[in-house]
Design an enzyme around this catalytic site. Structure first.
Site, mmCIF file in Angstrom:
data_model
loop_
_atom_site.group_PDB
_atom_site.id
_atom_site.type_symbol
_atom_site.label_atom_id
_atom_site.label_comp_id
_atom_site.label_asym_id
_atom_site.label_seq_id
_atom_site.Cartn_x
_atom_site.Cartn_y
_atom_site.Cartn_z
ATOM 1 C CE LYS A 37 -0.590 -0.210 4.982
ATOM 2 N NZ LYS A 37 -1.203 -1.007 6.034
ATOM 3 C CE1 TYR A 263 9.039 31.714 3.080
ATOM 4 C CE2 TYR A 263 9.888 29.487 2.805
ATOM 5 C CZ TYR A 263 9.302 30.627 2.276
ATOM 6 O OH TYR A 263 8.984 30.669 0.945
HETATM 7 C C1 LIG Z 1 -0.190 -1.958 6.635
HETATM 8 C C2 LIG Z 1 -0.717 -3.248 7.031
HETATM 9 C C3 LIG Z 1 0.142 -4.332 7.268
HETATM 10 C C4 LIG Z 1 1.657 -4.209 7.229
HETATM 11 O O1 LIG Z 1 2.109 -3.595 8.396
HETATM 12 P P1 LIG Z 1 3.688 -3.376 8.682
HETATM 13 O O2 LIG Z 1 3.739 -2.827 10.038
HETATM 14 O O3 LIG Z 1 4.150 -2.395 7.647
HETATM 15 O O4 LIG Z 1 4.342 -4.685 8.515
HETATM 16 C C5 LIG Z 1 -0.424 -5.552 7.560
HETATM 17 N N1 LIG Z 1 -1.770 -5.700 7.643
HETATM 18 C C6 LIG Z 1 -2.625 -4.678 7.440
HETATM 19 C C7 LIG Z 1 -4.085 -4.908 7.561
HETATM 20 C C8 LIG Z 1 -2.125 -3.420 7.134
HETATM 21 O O5 LIG Z 1 -2.977 -2.418 6.952
#
Ligand SMILES: *Cc1c(COP(=O)(O)O)cnc(C)c1O
Length: 383
Positions: A37, A263
């Site tokens: 993701k 800034y």
């Molecule tokens: C993002 C996510 C993961 C992975 O988590 P990490 O901490 O990056 O390993 C696993 N399961 C779900 C449902 C997630 O949303």
């Protein structure tokens, strides 16, 4: 060699591949479903998905249907799971492109079942149990009802039974123990009532690498595959950072003591100072706070240089007084190794009071992604 990019991230696909193998060794036979993701946590979902396909992973997790479609349009044909939930407008794309989704309510189960039947397809769903994250997922007492609803919809395929852990400490946290116990008893209840269970999956990176047992049938590591893990989880894991972040010096100047920089004049030189300007700012994902904490650093010619003054949209400034022979076009490293020194995404996160996930996810689209080994252009990827 002078780079053609103002700012670029080098993505070492072989490091990702080795991290995947490392996760596989830890998983003790459970399937690995890499989580891609947020554009593979900023690394670029399509090239990372291609490595996953080469390594024959059985399924990939994504954040929403647009991420799933990007992979489908790039020729990725393996099962894809939208890990969280969807809004109604995403349903047609799921059906058309055979994208699986987490479900959390009976009403969603019925509407998905009807639409899938109308569409003449079988839609894969994963029942998500809320065991203590408190965000998405069915409360344990309602699990059986929703599970029954799924098996009663002929157009739905009951592909998975899942939960998500909230602790970044994984199995080292009592909260994870509690969540796991609820998950396993909910699974047992469903198995007794329905006679079978789909694929059980619960572990994220923290759970996998802290030694959670049992792991279930599949694990869903994200951050660890990109080579990032909290040090408390496990010191001995040979995970390698996949991404390094670089830019080049575009301007150097000497300023006298007492000169304000950036800034709101948040930083003033207290001695004659040599400054360098870098063409990378918060629009590229460098946290604004990095300029305020006084703890932000950049590597130049193997030496650490502090970020001074506020990070602006397109630029930031560093103090290079102690670096000899620095010149315009020199490579500067914000994440990665230079000589004997190394800066990690976790270092940057700590200096900006945030978490490493946010650092890589927020790398802007202007930051050129450079893949090693080089990958074919997206048009060549489509089979
Ligand atoms: C993002 C996510 C993961 C992975 O988590 P990490 O901490 O990056 O390993 C696993 N399961 C779900 C449902 C997630 O949303």
């Amino acid at each position: 060699m002078i780079s053609a990019h103002r700012a670029w991230a080098e993505i070492d696909l072989n490091a990702f591949r080795r991290n995947l193998l490392c996760a596989r060794q830890r998983a003790q036979g459970a399937q690995i479903w890499p989580v891609l993701k947020a554009n593979a946590y900023g690394h670029g979902a399509v090239p990372i998905a291609r490595v996953c396909a080469e390594e024959k992973v059985p399924r990939i997790g994504v954040g929403d249907s647009s991420e799933a479609l990007q992979l489908r349009y790039s020729g990725v044909s393996m099962p894809l799971l939208v890990l969280g939930t969807i809004i109604d407008a995403e349903i047609p794309d799921l059906l058309h492109h055979r994208i699986e989704v987490g479900v959390h309510s009976e009403s969603r189960v019925h509407s998905l079942g009807q639409l899938a039947a109308q569409h003449g397809t079988q839609l894969g769903v994963h029942l998500k149990v809320d065991t203590g994250m408190g965000r998405l997922g069915v409360r344990p007492e309602a699990v059986l009802r929703v599970a029954r609803a799924i098996v009663e919809e002929p157009a739905l395929e009951f592909c998975g039974f899942m939960t998500h852990f909230s602790s970044s400490q994984g199995a080292h946290s009592q909260h994870t123990d509690g969540q796991q116990a609820l998950f396993l008893s909910a699974a047992e209840e469903v198995r007794e009532a329905l006679g079978s269970l789909p694929t059980l999956h619960c572990a994220n990176s923290a759970a996998l690498f802290s030694g959670l047992r049992p792991l279930g049938d599949a694990v869903r590591p994200g951050i660890s595959l990109y080579g990032i893990l909290p040090r408390e989880i496990c010191r001995e894991v040979p995970l390698e950072p996949v991404l390094s972040l670089h830019t080049q010096l575009v301007f150097i100047k000497d300023i006298p003591a007492g000169t304000a920089v950036g800034y709101d004049a948040r930083w003033t030189s207290h001695r004659p100072t040599r400054l360098a300007t870098l063409p990378i700012g918060y629009n590229d994902g460098i946290p604004f706070r990095l300029g305020l904490s006084g703890r932000g650093q950049v590597l130049l010619r193997g030496q650490r240089c502090p970020i001074v003054g506020a990070v602006s949209m397109d630029y930031c400034t560093i103090d290079i007084t102690h670096v000899h022979n620095a010149s315009i076009g020199d490579k500067a490293t914000l994440i990665g190794q230079d000589g004997c020194n190394m800066l990690t995404a976790a270092d940057m996160a700590q200096a900006a009071d945030t978490i490493p996930y946010e650092i890589t996810c927020r790398l802007g689209s202007r930051v050129q992604r450079v893949y090693r080994p080089t990958t074919p252009s997206p048009s060549q990827v489509v089979s």
